[in-house]
Design a protein around this motif. Sequence first.
Motif, short mmCIF file in Angstrom:
data_model
loop_
_atom_site.label_atom_id
_atom_site.label_comp_id
_atom_site.label_asym_id
_atom_site.label_seq_id
_atom_site.Cartn_x
_atom_site.Cartn_y
_atom_site.Cartn_z
N PRO A 38 0.84 -1.21 0.00
CA PRO A 38 0.00 0.00 0.00
C PRO A 38 0.87 1.26 0.00
CG PRO A 38 0.04 -0.99 2.19
CD PRO A 38 0.77 -1.94 1.28
N MET A 39 0.45 2.24 -0.79
CA MET A 39 1.18 3.50 -0.88
C MET A 39 0.22 4.64 -0.56
SD MET A 39 4.38 2.87 -1.81
CE MET A 39 4.99 4.35 -2.61
N THR A 40 0.65 5.54 0.32
CA THR A 40 -0.17 6.69 0.68
C THR A 40 0.03 7.85 -0.28
OG1 THR A 40 1.56 7.46 2.19
CG2 THR A 40 -0.18 6.05 3.11
N ALA A 99 1.86 8.88 -4.46
CA ALA A 99 2.37 8.33 -5.72
C ALA A 99 3.85 7.97 -5.57
CB ALA A 99 2.18 9.35 -6.84
N HIS A 116 1.48 4.77 -6.89
CA HIS A 116 0.63 3.72 -6.35
C HIS A 116 0.86 2.46 -7.19
CE1 HIS A 116 -1.42 6.64 -3.81
NE2 HIS A 116 -1.48 7.44 -4.87
#
Length: 222
Positions: free
Chosen positions: A164-166, A168, A170
Amino acid sequence: MATKEQYQPDTSEFETRERAFEKNIQVTRMAESVRLALMVVALLAGLTIVGTSANTLSVYDKTHVSTDFLLPLSGVWPSEFDLRPTIALVTCGTIIAITSAIALIASKASSIRYNPLIHSTVSCIASAICLIAGLVGTSFYYGVNRSDTVFSLQAWTCQFSHVPMTQAPHWGALCKESKAALYLTVMIIPLEVLVLGFSAYVSSAEKKQLVIRERKGSPAMS
């Protein structure tokens, strides 16, 4: 006194030929409609290929920084990266979209539409160009993607798609976009083969219909 029988022309054979001719026209129109529908699909596929591939490149450009800079995003991309497969998809998608659009416009132009030779030539050339673009994009992508030392955009993003990426980049979204562009490029190959087949059929049918119309309009056939 016996009356002379009047000659009654036998119209059954003529009517049979007319019905067969009309049926042939209807089948040809249906085939042409299918061909145009497939060309629209190719156009939309080309636009989607360009959009998804270009977006992944845009995200990479925005989030990629040199490892010389001590920034949070400096390590999200590998130092050695091969962008050629994605660039190839953008290029081939652009060719497919533009060629399909030109072919669709040409099919609606009366000067081309009602000339079987020009119409078939334009249709076949456009389909061949799109087919070659699909083959080149697919073969180039899979050829480069086999490398075990250099990552491509799809290989790298899909490797971390579960992370998971909060912010960019993503990975999951980029992986899906890369796969969508690739699968659509692969789809173009059988799609354009179908378009070529329908183009050949329509061309042959239109030439036969033109010959029949010319015979009907000639003095010898009146």
